[in-house]
Design an enzyme around this catalytic site. Sequence first.
Site, PDB file in Angstrom:
ATOM      1  N   LYS A 128       0.980  -1.114   0.118  1.00  0.00           N
ATOM      2  CA  LYS A 128       0.441   0.031   0.152  1.00  0.00           C
ATOM      3  C   LYS A 128       0.785   1.183   0.004  1.00  0.00           C
ATOM      4  O   LYS A 128       1.527   1.080   0.751  1.00  0.00           O
ATOM      5  CB  LYS A 128      -0.687   0.382   1.016  1.00  0.00           C
ATOM      6  N   GLU A 178       9.159   0.298  10.833  1.00  0.00           N
ATOM      7  CA  GLU A 178      10.087   1.552  10.932  1.00  0.00           C
ATOM      8  C   GLU A 178       9.788   3.290  10.936  1.00  0.00           C
ATOM      9  O   GLU A 178       9.124   3.572   9.881  1.00  0.00           O
ATOM     10  CB  GLU A 178      10.598   1.168  10.056  1.00  0.00           C
ATOM     11  N   CYS A 196      12.833  10.563   7.687  1.00  0.00           N
ATOM     12  CA  CYS A 196      13.097  10.345   9.363  1.00  0.00           C
ATOM     13  C   CYS A 196      14.445  10.388  10.038  1.00  0.00           C
ATOM     14  O   CYS A 196      14.727  10.183  10.753  1.00  0.00           O
ATOM     15  CB  CYS A 196      13.151   8.787   9.529  1.00  0.00           C
ATOM     16  N   GLU A 199       9.356  15.550  15.051  1.00  0.00           N
ATOM     17  CA  GLU A 199      10.429  15.709  13.836  1.00  0.00           C
ATOM     18  C   GLU A 199       9.031  16.732  12.889  1.00  0.00           C
ATOM     19  O   GLU A 199       7.697  16.785  12.794  1.00  0.00           O
ATOM     20  CB  GLU A 199       9.380  14.490  13.429  1.00  0.00           C
TER      21      GLU A 199
END
Length: 505
Positions: free
Chosen positions: A189, A261, A295, A396
């Site tokens: 996906k 992750e 990331c 973040e």
Amino acid sequence: MTIDTVQAAPDATDPGRGVWGSFVGGRWLAPEGSDLFDVFEPSTGQRLAQVVVADADLVDLAVTDARRAYDDVWRHLTPRERGALLRQVAARIRDNAEELGELEAREVGKPMRDALRFDVSFSSAGFDYYAGLADTLHGDLIDQGPIEARVTYEPYGVVAAILPFNWPPIHFTKKLAPALAAGNTAVIKPGEQAPLSVLRLVEIANEVLPPGVINAVTGPLSGPALSAHPTVERITFTGATATGRAVLKSAAENLTYATMELGGKNALIVLDDADMDVAVDVAIEGMFYNQGEACTSTARILVHRSRYDEFTEKFSAAAESLVVGDALDGATDIGAMVDLAHQQKVLAYLQTALDEGAEIVAQGTVPTDPKLADGYWVPPTVLSGVEPHMTVGQEEIFGPIACLMVFDTDDEAIEIANGTAYGLTAALITPDHFRASRLSERLEAGMVFINNYMRRAFLGSPFGGVKGSGFGRENSLDTLHEFVRAKNIRFPSGHAEIPTWPPRD
């Protein structure tokens, strides 16, 4: 349930031609009367393509088809046969590299130069790498006296791979190549912002692989349906930490094993003995590569007080020299944010930083070409005066905003670096190898870079984090073992008597 066949755009030259569907059993499919979502070109803000929204029925069809391919074909191939097919996939990716690089650049906004040299190159290399490892999953024979234990490794069956938008070909490969090499089939996906290059990769792979070995489903409904599907026996997810928690909660209903992750708030530590040219070069790449939409971005740059002014001056000049522009322009260093919503989110973080007392000390320029006026631009920005407790010191950002912090001692640097919910990467700049080794052991991170931040050579070494950055490892031999489970088969050894119970006189 009624499923329609749809026509997908065949290449990157006109991705808006037709409608991109889900790819199931070797065909482009869509639910009858399905909704569509738009994919925009970040450099221009214009619609690039339309993609169908897969519903739970189509997801079920994709999973069922993947299970059929697993039961009927894929699990019966030898590891060497699977490896040979994966090598053919790698070759087909290389044959279509230009098309894939352009398609990714147009949907993500990243420079096509980087898409070709890193993302697409990694994709083909990753299939070659795991093709070579496919026949290395050897079992073992353990002598336990009267019993010998034969340990074998078996695939899970159907793997669900849920991807983010920022490195589509890389995420496609680092999840699917090891899963397939280990003997699983997969349903993938892609992220809604940038699904096209993944869908094209699925189509390319299906030119080689048996139908159903790789299926793809699209749209915001397919992720929850996949993670909750009872036939999915393994999930591999990359994305935001909050989304990862939701996937885990859904997977928990079926006790489905998962690799996560997740996000990062990574620290680059410039020590007092650092080579300043090395420090600036590493910080520029670590912070601004891929527009900071990574990331692994070194969003927090910690500099020893004695070197702070020198570093700030040189780093600011380097940041302002970066070329911001069209993803298809060979001179571009930094492209646009992936979509309008993400651009606004990043700019909101910047305003929050200023409201909390940070200061802009350097900022690049955005394109002035009228054709790019509606692009989702955020200039490379350097903030000074950032404190660890500030919002931008903890959360973040996922954009090209560098946060400079100051420290006085090694202990303080480690405390600041470890002082977030994340633990993906960290970096140290020092010529003292022993000092770097000591400090790296204290950093709460899955990966530590010493005097470099070269993310373009991860293949073959484990990639993954700790704490809120997730668990599991990708890109390495360890990853292959993540997609199999050990089975213990025990039988009499024949060279010792098996004790009976109850004991006989």
